[in-house]
Write an enzyme that holds these catalytic residues in place. Structure first.
Site, PDB file in Angstrom:
ATOM      1  N   CYS A 111       7.557  31.271  -6.048  1.00  0.00           N
ATOM      2  CA  CYS A 111       7.109  29.901  -6.312  1.00  0.00           C
ATOM      3  C   CYS A 111       5.638  29.756  -5.913  1.00  0.00           C
ATOM      4  O   CYS A 111       4.776  30.284  -6.582  1.00  0.00           O
ATOM      5  CB  CYS A 111       8.023  28.898  -5.608  1.00  0.00           C
ATOM      6  SG  CYS A 111       7.794  27.212  -6.210  1.00  0.00           S
ATOM      7  N   HIS A 153      13.700  30.428  -7.071  1.00  0.00           N
ATOM      8  CA  HIS A 153      13.832  30.689  -5.637  1.00  0.00           C
ATOM      9  C   HIS A 153      15.056  31.558  -5.344  1.00  0.00           C
ATOM     10  O   HIS A 153      16.134  31.016  -5.084  1.00  0.00           O
ATOM     11  CB  HIS A 153      13.987  29.370  -4.880  1.00  0.00           C
ATOM     12  CG  HIS A 153      12.727  28.594  -4.724  1.00  0.00           C
ATOM     13  ND1 HIS A 153      11.834  28.822  -3.700  1.00  0.00           N
ATOM     14  CD2 HIS A 153      12.194  27.595  -5.456  1.00  0.00           C
ATOM     15  CE1 HIS A 153      10.806  27.990  -3.806  1.00  0.00           C
ATOM     16  NE2 HIS A 153      11.003  27.239  -4.873  1.00  0.00           N
ATOM     17  N   GLU A 197      15.724  33.065  -2.665  1.00  0.00           N
ATOM     18  CA  GLU A 197      16.172  32.857  -1.270  1.00  0.00           C
ATOM     19  C   GLU A 197      17.058  31.629  -1.141  1.00  0.00           C
ATOM     20  O   GLU A 197      17.668  31.414  -0.098  1.00  0.00           O
ATOM     21  CB  GLU A 197      14.954  32.775  -0.342  1.00  0.00           C
ATOM     22  CG  GLU A 197      14.245  31.426  -0.261  1.00  0.00           C
ATOM     23  CD  GLU A 197      13.362  31.091  -1.462  1.00  0.00           C
ATOM     24  OE1 GLU A 197      13.420  31.826  -2.476  1.00  0.00           O
ATOM     25  OE2 GLU A 197      12.641  30.074  -1.397  1.00  0.00           O
TER      26      GLU A 197
END
Lengths: 986, 259
Positions: free
Chosen positions: B94, B221, B223
């Site tokens: 990002c 994302h 994560e």
């Protein structure tokens, strides 16, 4: 860098830009002022959005818009260097173009600049990049230029259209202005010349005292002014301006809640300290061992696990948001995040909540009074404010509400909440003589001077002029850095007490922390944004992004080093004395010296009269024989029911990676969840369930049942997700009109008493709260409009296992659909009656003892895995809840209204379908779990009926009381109506 | 032991969950403030993986990632060039992807820190938006996306994620060199319109790598999907391994074997 080269371009530069310099001096001297213009070379969505807003504000006007970003740089910079800066720092070579020219304010279209003194959050990043390139001490200012081409109109029409657009969309005079050619780019503040200002008080007559309070914007009443006079007469001297301001801040309604703490005579019955006798008393009596810190710190704290507590606080920022929606909401969320940091020795923010009460966004422009911003502009502003601050801080915003009612036109409500995670051994602050007082974070300017006293006055048309400095736009990155430093310092035990600078600034922060021990503060040490602030201004400034910590002398050095390593300014500004006095100095001279005890306890609670009379309200006449499929569809598009996806998706609801239940659920991630779940400790499934409830429209009928219903709704939301009613805590936020009106005050008393009564039966404690009174707007004609009485209830529940929760979307066909709870003919204040232009009489009541049993059943059935989908019934009642479960799951349901508990009371299918009775839940239960589920319900004697089944065809089918088909609605049609309604109005 | 440097600057806000994702797959992550790399208190050479996480570095007010990109170019250039020359891994998520693109570490056709060739422009919607997207994993040299089954399902959350190349030539070159690693798609694999392509990215590009496959940036994302309960529909769908895990595991396994 090469000095002394001549720049012919500067010949054209406007001389007025640089004061006190002759033409020749100007040409030969540094620094030089450049203007860099950046334009998009690809599509510009911002310009497109503005074009669409222009079409909205005035029928018939269309415009092509071009937006240019402007950067003014002043420093030792040559043209080639300015071009390098433009290319490397300011312009994206793929999608933008830059041009560099000598500064010429107003050279292009309509140029919008922040007013001098308004903090511009973009400057710090630019300065860092310039420094990386080797340019130090460069002054930076940013702006925007808008060029309009108005379609198919004459020059005159274009001019008037431009002025409409500038006023209605681009410029809010509270923070911005349209630049005029030749105005100076950088305004140099004059240095402050110290003068000890003594205010004549001792010799004043009573009317003169009142005038002093009014003209000085002190907002103190007559009794308080004469108490002050008595105090200073005893001292034999008049107060300084700093002393007077300290009293005004400390004794303000905002800080002391004088209405709540005072005496209220309600129809002959005396209520002393309303909150103490209701909300606090409830929590005390319930005495829950898992309530770790209630009502005394910046947030309430409950137990999370053996290691951590969860803090929760919700604040309002109504008046600033009415004036400047973007800045008001941004600093609102910024402020409540600091409350979280200022809880105990600092809690780590884990979740933000936001609730807005606004007038409908499609309100006609001519219905909006002068001096009031259009609700569409307010809505876009407050959403952007919360988005830009919360997202940048890296805190998920995953729960909230937007409520529309015309009663909020002149006075919108903005609630911002923050939950935090705090180690249980960091809950207590310790203040001791000898500690150093350290100010951390942003610099101090004239921001929000008189913000606190201002919030205690009614909004009126002139408030913009009087309190022009009342709103700032906030700097989330500064606050993020402060957060990083505070939490790191906390973990290294570098300070012993902390609080935030909020309303009242240093005067409240330092004053409260040192209220017993006393302190000495050296105001000239406070770092300033610009010169010229008087000691009084420094003391009460509400500049954002500042925290105050008290540190032992031995820890100060390491604390300052830690702050510096994170690019956070930290300054020792005073010390704790142990003498019980507030001693303020400026350049070694005493500017205030008063007793802490009198400062904090000398104020007077008010004594007010309240009179309750239930307003006469009537049911609307709703035609019979309506097509109820159509009614469901229409209600799905009602502002208070329609999807808030436009708002919610703009918030980062997943940052920190803790989300366990999102605002949207179901097949297409578009159905409404009842609550959100976060799992704040990585690697653990232990979670917090967060929900809220508010029903302002019920308050127009009876604030008692409004409050009761808000509590019920907040609890329902959490329980429907799987929370345990035994482990839910509540927060109250009262937003009311003027308590000086007997009817408003009576409503307030009734609402507070409902909190006690209903909370007691639910056995649910309150842990924190905040009130905001005087939410009224005086129109030009002098007519005062109080807002609908509003109590926001926020709820947090702790669950041991977030994987034992559920969402409202139906999961599979062939399940049983249960309705728990009983339906009454309670359509007063309902969305159905609103749709049919009426308020109604019979407001929903709460049987909390039975509600509690219902919630025990629902919560435990979910946690036991017996329930596969659960949704509470709220706005729009059974019909809307069913439709939402169907379209969220893309699964249909066939329901029979005569199976509903309480159906015998109804003759009309529509009233049964849309009644908003409290304490009701819809549960999807697989056939094989039938006995288990019914066993649970039977044990607790609650109405629990199968009202139908889920079916594979994605249609909602409802059979009426007489067995006839009254609703047949396709889930996808329902979904698309529900999802598009709000976006369409924006 | 695989050590990962999770780079932190003012406004970085996905550092903790990114570090956690690395931890889950056996790396030892450390969140390192950029000031400490600048001052020399910490050195990039001590790590095998550099992860630039999401957030709003310095506020992203000029444009996303621009200020941190300038900083990398001017202060950490030598360290980063050495890091890359040593064959180590760089991942930008990002805001980290925005930084990599703006300082010329991606696409880096010939060498690191080339003039900026692509960008991540304002979303077509004009707004910050948080939503989940399907991603097709393309055949590319990227270490990070090896052996991942399409489609991946991950959240995006950004206001500036519209991938744009400076010219059609650059876009073609990215394709020819197989440097496009991830494209937005739909569950059924149809060409994605909004919101499946959430920002209007050219050629539906969601992530690219350098020619070596050791520098990788993406807007989604990973994560944020390393445990089952983060999936928006875990209450109704069976979830096997959370899709974000594989990206981190690929990196850590590669580092363990090769670095």
């Amino acid at each position: 860098m090469v000095h002394g080269s001549l720049f012919p371009e500067l010949e054209t530069c406007n001389q007025k830009l640089r004061t006190n310099l002759t033409h020749d001096e100007f040409r030969l001297s540094w620094p030089v002022l450049w203007r860099i213009e950046i334009t998009k070379t690809t599509a510009d969505p911002e310009a497109k959005a503005l074009e669409s807003d222009i079409r909205d504000i005035a029928a018939g006007i269309t415009a092509d818009v071009r937006i240019t970003r402007l950067y003014y740089l002043e420093g030792e910079i040559s043209k080639a260097e300015a071009e390098q800066i433009a290319a490397e720092v300011l312009c994206d070579p793929v999608c933008e173009a830059a041009s560099v020219r000598p500064a010429a304010v107003g050279a292009l279209g309509t140029e919008v600049l922040y007013n001098p003194g308004v903090m511009d959050p973009s400057v710090a990043g630019i300065a860092r990049s310039l420094s990386d390139l080797g340019f130090e001490r460069v002054e930076i200012r940013t702006g925007r230029a808008y060029e309009f081409q108005f379609g198919g109109r004459g020059r005159r029409a274009a001019d008037s259209a431009r002025s409409l657009v500038v006023k209605g969309l681009l410029v809010n005079p509270v923070i911005q202005h349209t630049a005029s050619p030749g105005e100076p780019v950088f305004v140099r503040a004059q240095p402050y010349r110290f003068r000890r200002n003594v205010v004549k008080l001792c010799g004043l007559t009573a009317p003169e005292l009142e005038r002093l309070s009014k003209e000085g914007l002190l907002a103190l009443n007559r009794a308080e002014m004469s108490a002050l006079q008595k105090y200073f007469r005893k001292l034999g001297r008049d107060p300084t301006d700093v002393e007077l301001e300290s009293f005004a801040q400390t004794w303000s309604e905002h800080c002391q809640h004088k209405t709540f703490k005072g005496v209220i005579d309600i129809d002959g019955r005396k209520v002393k300290n309303l909150l103490k006798s209701t909300v606090f008393r409830l929590t005390e009596e319930l005495n829950r061992p898992w309530c770790l810190s209630v009502f005394h710190d910046n947030s309430g704290v409950i137990e999370f696990d053996e290691q951590y507590g969860i803090s929760f606080k919700v604040e309002t920022h109504n008046h600033p948001s009415a004036l400047e929606p973007y800045g008001g909401a941004a600093t609102g969320i910024g402020g409540v995040i600091r409350d979280c940091l200022g809880t105990g020795l600092g809690a780590r923010p884990i979740l933000n909540t936001d609730v807005f009460c606004l007038a409908p966004v499609d309100t006609r422009s001519d219905e909006v009074p002068r001096g009031v911003l259009h609700p569409r502009r307010v809505m876009k502003g407050v959403v952007a404010g919360v988005r830009d601050y919360g997202n940048r801080m890296g805190i998920p915003t995953a729960n909230g509400a937007v409520y529309f009612d015309p009663g909020f036109l002149g006075n919108p409500l903005v609630f911002c909440g923050t939950l935090g995670l705090i180690p249980r051994d960091k809950l207590a602050k310790q203040v001791r003589p000898g500690q150093q007082i350290v100010l951390l974070g942003g610099r101090t300017g004239r921001d929000g001077i008189h913000g606190v006293t201002f919030a205690s006055l009614e909004l009126h048309q002139k408030s913009e002029e009087i309190s022009g400095g009342a709103v700032q736009i906030g700097n989330p990155i500064e606050e993020k850095k402060v957060t990083d430093v505070v939490l790191a310092a906390r973990d290294r035990n570098l300070f012993s007490a902390i609080t935030d600078c909020g309303g009242g600034g240093l005067s409240s922060a330092v004053g409260e922390l040192a209220s017993e021990d006393g302190c000495e503060v050296w105001l000239d040490r406070v770092p300033l944004k610009y010169a010229g602030l008087s000691p009084a201004e420094i003391w009460i400034s509400e500049a954002q992004e500042r925290m105050v910590v008290f540190a032992e002398p031995g820890s100060v050095k390491e604390l300052l080093r830690l702050a510096a390593a994170n690019d956070v300014e930290a300054t020792v500004i005073g010390r704790v004395t142990g003498k019980g006095r507030l001693l303020l100095k400026f350049r070694r001279q005493v500017v205030a010296d008063i007793e802490m005890k009198f400062l904090h306890h000398g104020w007077r609670g008010s004594s007010k009269k309240a009179h309750w009379q239930r307003p006469e309200t009537a049911d609307p006449s709703v035609p019979t024989g309506l097509d109820l499929s159509g009614e469901v569809l229409k209600l799905l598009q009602a502002p208070n029911i329609a999807s808030k996806e436009w708002v919610v998706r703009q918030y980062d609801h997943e940052v920190q990676g803790t989300s366990g239940m999102k605002p949207f659920c179901g097949q297409g991630n578009t159905g409404p969840s009842d609550a959100c779940v976060v799992m704040p400790v990585r690697g653990s499934l232990r979670g917090c369930v967060v929900g809220c409830g508010l029903c302002p429209r019920y308050g127009l009928i009876d604030p008692y049942w409004m409050a009761a219903s808000a509590i019920d709704e907040a609890l329902r939301n959490c329980v429907a997700a799987g929370a345990d009613i035994e482990r839910i805590a509540l927060l109250d936020n009262f937003c009311w009109g003027s308590p000086d009106r007997p009817d408003q005050l009576a409503g307030l008393v009734r609402a507070a008493e409902a909190c006690y009564d209903i909370g007691k039966k639910y056995r649910v404690p309150f842990i924190s709260g905040k009130d905001s009174l005087y939410n009224e707007f005086k129109s030009e004609s002098g007519e005062s409009l109080p807002i609908p009485p509003t109590l926001l209830i926020s709820a947090v529940g702790v669950i041991p296992d977030a994987s034992r929760t559920t969402t409202p979307d139906f999961k599979r066909a062939g399940s049983l659909v249960y309705l728990l709870g009983e339906t009454f003919a309670e359509l007063g204040g309902s969305e159905y009656f609103r749709r049919h232009q009426g308020l109604g009489r019979d407001v929903p009541k709460v049987d909390a003892a039975r509600g509690r049993r219902t919630m025990v059943v629902v919560g435990s059935a979910i946690r036991d895995g017996v329930v596969t989908a659960c949704h509470d019934l709220s706005d729009g009642g059974l019909g809307i809840a069913l439709a939402e479960m169907c379209f969220a799951g893309a699964i249909g349901a066939r329901i029979a209204l005569d199976k509903v508990a309480g159906s015998q009371r109804f003759k009309r299918d529509d009233f049964l379908l849309f009644s908003e009775s409290n304490s009701r839940f819809l549960c999807e239960v697989p056939l094989r779990q039938r006995d288990v589920f019914e066993g649970l319900a039977a044990g607790l004697r609650i109405p629990c009926r199968v009202i139908g089944r889920t079916i594979p065809e994605p249609d909602l089918i409802v059979d009426g009381l007489r067995g006839d088909r009254v609703v047949r609605l396709s889930a996808s049609e329902a979904e698309s109506a529900w999802r598009r309604a709000l976006t369409r109005r924006l | 032991m695989v050590k990962a440097c999770v780079l932190f600057a003012a406004g970085t806000n996905c550092d903790q969950e990114s570090a956690y994702a690395l931890e889950l797959v056996g790396a030892v992550p450390e969140v390192v403030h950029v000031n400490r790399l600048r001052s020399g208190e910490q050195k990039l050479e001590d790590y095998q993986i550099l992860l630039i996480p999401g957030g709003f570095s310095y506020g992203d007010y000029i444009a996303s990632g621009r200020v941190l990109a300038t900083e990398l170019k001017h202060f950490l250039r030598d360290q980063i060039e050495q890091f890359i020359a040593d064959g180590k891994l760089v991942l930008g998520i990002c805001n980290g992807f925005q930084v990599l693109v703006k300082c010329g570490l991606l696409p880096a056709f010939e060498r690191p820190f080339e003039p900026q060739a692509v960008t991540l422009d304002t979303n077509d919607s004009g707004r910050y938006e948080d939503r989940w997207v399907y991603l097709r994993v393309e055949d590319s040299p990227a270490i990070f996306t090896r052996n991942i089954t399409s489609p991946m399902y991950l959240p995006v959350a950004h206001a500036e994620g519209k991938f744009l190349a400076r010219s059609a030539g650059i876009l073609a070159r990215l394709g020819d060199a197989r440097q496009v690693c991830l494209r937005y798609t739909t569950l059924t694999g149809d060409p994605p319109a909004f919101p499946d392509n959430p920002n209007g990215s050219e050629d539906d590009i969601a992530g690219i790598c350098d020619p070596s496959g050791r520098i990788f940036g993406l807007m989604p994302h990973p994560e944020r999907f390393v445990r089952r309960e983060q999936h928006p529909r875990w209450h109704r769908e069976r979830i096997d391994e959370p899709h974000g895990i594989a990206i981190f595991r690929n990196a850590v396994e590669y580092a363990r074997k090769n670095l």
